[in-house]
Design an enzyme around this catalytic site. Structure first.
Site, PDB file in Angstrom:
ATOM      1  N   HIS A  42      47.106  82.006  80.024  1.00  0.00           N
ATOM      2  CA  HIS A  42      47.157  80.693  79.372  1.00  0.00           C
ATOM      3  C   HIS A  42      45.754  80.087  79.331  1.00  0.00           C
ATOM      4  CE1 HIS A  42      51.515  81.003  79.746  1.00  0.00           C
ATOM      5  NE2 HIS A  42      51.325  81.303  81.019  1.00  0.00           N
ATOM      6  N   HIS A  80      26.238  71.854  85.270  1.00  0.00           N
ATOM      7  CA  HIS A  80      25.611  70.573  84.900  1.00  0.00           C
ATOM      8  C   HIS A  80      24.215  70.846  84.337  1.00  0.00           C
ATOM      9  CE1 HIS A  80      24.673  66.398  84.793  1.00  0.00           C
ATOM     10  NE2 HIS A  80      25.632  66.032  85.626  1.00  0.00           N
ATOM     11  N   CYS A  88      34.562  63.645  79.411  1.00  0.00           N
ATOM     12  CA  CYS A  88      35.857  64.305  79.250  1.00  0.00           C
ATOM     13  C   CYS A  88      36.110  65.426  80.257  1.00  0.00           C
ATOM     14  CB  CYS A  88      35.966  64.870  77.829  1.00  0.00           C
ATOM     15  SG  CYS A  88      35.895  63.600  76.543  1.00  0.00           S
ATOM     16  N   ASN A 116      42.507  63.200  71.061  1.00  0.00           N
ATOM     17  CA  ASN A 116      41.611  63.454  72.190  1.00  0.00           C
ATOM     18  C   ASN A 116      41.891  62.401  73.260  1.00  0.00           C
ATOM     19  OD1 ASN A 116      39.542  63.706  74.023  1.00  0.00           O
ATOM     20  ND2 ASN A 116      37.914  63.907  72.500  1.00  0.00           N
ATOM     21  N   HIS A 128      39.827  71.888  76.398  1.00  0.00           N
ATOM     22  CA  HIS A 128      39.810  70.456  76.101  1.00  0.00           C
ATOM     23  C   HIS A 128      39.870  70.198  74.603  1.00  0.00           C
ATOM     24  CE1 HIS A 128      38.798  66.317  75.748  1.00  0.00           C
ATOM     25  NE2 HIS A 128      37.549  66.546  75.368  1.00  0.00           N
TER      26      HIS A 128
END
Length: 508
Positions: free
Chosen positions: A392, A308, A229, A429, A396
């Protein structure tokens, strides 16, 4: 990324949402410290200049004429350094516009439709049908999300042809929208980047775009798969890097996921959660490095930060596509998912903070760190107030638990979380494209003003946490964008979404 399991994401945090008057006073004092220091110096220089006589000016002129070689050498060095700086500095990246795909009414799926289709499939046990119903009721999704035709058909017919049909609907619908908004011709696009985690046909999705729009033969085409995602922001970061090399170019980024071939037809509960949360959707974003495009662009990209944690086995396996005990393929969500997301978020905001936070917040964070690490004091880690850096927040919409936890631990208000919660409610989603439905929400509400900063942050398998920071170059007029997916219904939002306890999906 999605989960219904809650835990703490960031150490510290608090319930307060608004900075105190004392903190605001401190913030303004630190922010204007340079002016406070320079003001007396400027006054002293001005006073000294006012006292200069004609003799002083004549002496200065004679000194300059006597040292012309030195003056020219200094001037030449300044010109060379300025030239090198201008040539080596990163080219600005502008977001001309973006478009989100809005499926037709024939794709609408209510909770009742979802349960009807699940029961018709004849593969789910009664217990797991009840489990899915409970997930739906507590998911934060509304009654107007979308599924592709293959899942809504009776009986469902997931196949390669239907998956291609869904991909074409989403990609071409979004791209047509952004080209219409910007007036850019398809043949002028020099870079194409598509990210779709679970559907990777041959020829690739990016090749499908090149073929459909008849793009030029030297187009730089990239197809990112299996990146979850957060891949949308990876695509933005890749486009930014390519736009440093390709001069006067347009980069088209398409972010989407494909539902048709990735519906799970088994009874492993850790895989069933995805069925309940993921929905049809996608977005197309058009970027440019042309200086002349600044005037008409909506935003300028300021920062991208990628984190990562794939080297850690627990993080690597927390979102994992595999076969269940009955050899049915699905995406399993580990019970460690939220803890792993928290660790990735901490790393990401630690890198992002110095780039975006005002000096007042950085001083407080450094003082807390020194107190704990150097002097060994028992004080709570200071969580920077990112409301000082952004107007703002586009987080996700992976699931209600994700949003609840980030709201609590970044000390955000309901207003800051509104675009993410309403996107989850209205669209579900939609994977990597959810961030763009959220920014569209802020635009449709008329909240985006020139100079405002927007923070997009996403989580994804691997495990990754990625951020992008945008600065609005102009005030966005919601009435001017009829293609905004919220345009015809924004007046009915926000809606009240009842708060309920999350359902924990076991690992099997």
């Amino acid at each position: 990324m999605s989960s219904q399991e809650t835990t703490t994401v960031v150490a510290g945090g608090g319930a307060g949402h608004q900075p105190t008057k004392m903190k605001m006073l401190y913030h303004h004092a630190v922010s204007n410290a340079l002016y406070l220091v320079l003001a007396p110096v400027a006054a002293a220089v001005a006073l000294r200049a006012s006292r200069l006589t004609a003799a002083d000016l004549a002496a200065a002129r004679e000194y300059l004429l006597a040292n012309l070689p030195l003056a020219f050498a200094l001037l030449g060095a300044a010109v060379v350094l300025a030239t090198v700086y201008l040539m080596r500095r990163p080219r600005p990246v502008y977001l001309l516009d973006f478009a989100c795909f809005k499926p037709g009414d024939e794709h609408v799926v209510t909770r009742e439709t979802f349960m009807k289709q699940s029961a018709k499939a004849g593969v789910f046990t009664d217990d797991n049908l009840a489990f899915q119903r409970k997930i739906l009721e507590r998911s934060g999704l509304g009654q107007g999300t979308y599924f592709p035709a293959a899942v809504l058909n009776s009986p469902p017919n997931p196949c390669m042809a239907e998956a291609r049909r869904e991909a074409e609907q989403v990609m071409f619908g979004a791209i047509d929208g952004v080209l219409a908004k910007t007036g850019v011709r398809a043949k002028d696009i020099g870079i194409v980047i598509v990210n779709c985690s679970l559907f990777n046909p041959t020829p690739s999705l990016s090749a499908m775009i090149v073929n459909h729009y008849k793009l030029r033969g030297n187009v730089a085409s990239y197809n990112l798969g299996g990146m979850g995602c957060s891949a949308g922001l990876i695509s933005i970061d890749l486009a930014k890097q390519l736009l440093q090399v390709h001069r006067n170019s347009y980069a088209l980024v398409v972010s989407m996921e494909n539902i048709t071939l990735n519906w799970y037809w088994g009874n492993n509960r850790s895989m069933l959660v995805s069925n309940c949360l993921f929905r049809m959707g996608g977005a197309a974003i058009l970027l440019s490095n042309r200086g002349g495009d600044r005037r008409g662009a909506k935003y300028q990209l300021q920062h991208t930060v990628r984190t990562h944690h794939g080297a850690d086995d627990r993080a690597f396996r927390c979102v994992y596509q595999e076969e269940d005990e009955s050899s049915r393929v699905g995406v399993a969500l580990s019970k460690d998912l939220m803890a792993v997301a928290g660790e990735a978020l901490r790393t990401n905001i630690t890198t992002l903070g110095p780039l975006v936070l005002p000096m007042s917040e950085q001083i407080l964070f450094l003082a807390s760190l020194v107190a704990r690490k150097v002097f060994g004091l028992d004080v709570k880690p200071y969580i920077p107030d990112f409301k000082m850096a952004f107007e703002h927040f586009c987080i996700h919409a992976g699931g209600r638990a994700v949003l609840d936890t980030i709201e609590k631990n970044l000390r955000l208000s309901g207003h800051h979380m509104e675009p993410s919660r309403m996107t989850l409610y209205r669209w579900g989603n939609t994977s990597s494209s959810s961030l763009w439905y959220e920014l569209s929400y802020a635009e449709a509400k008329g909240r985006v003003r020139r100079g405002h900063r927007a923070w997009q942050i996403a989580f994804g398998s691997g495990f990754k946490c990625n951020s992008a920071v945008w600065k609005a170059l102009r005030t966005i007029d919601p009435a001017a964008d009829e293609r905004n997916p919220w345009a015809q219904e924004i007046h009915s939002f926000p809606v009240e979404v009842p708060k309920v306890e999350s359902v924990v999906a076991p690992s099997s």
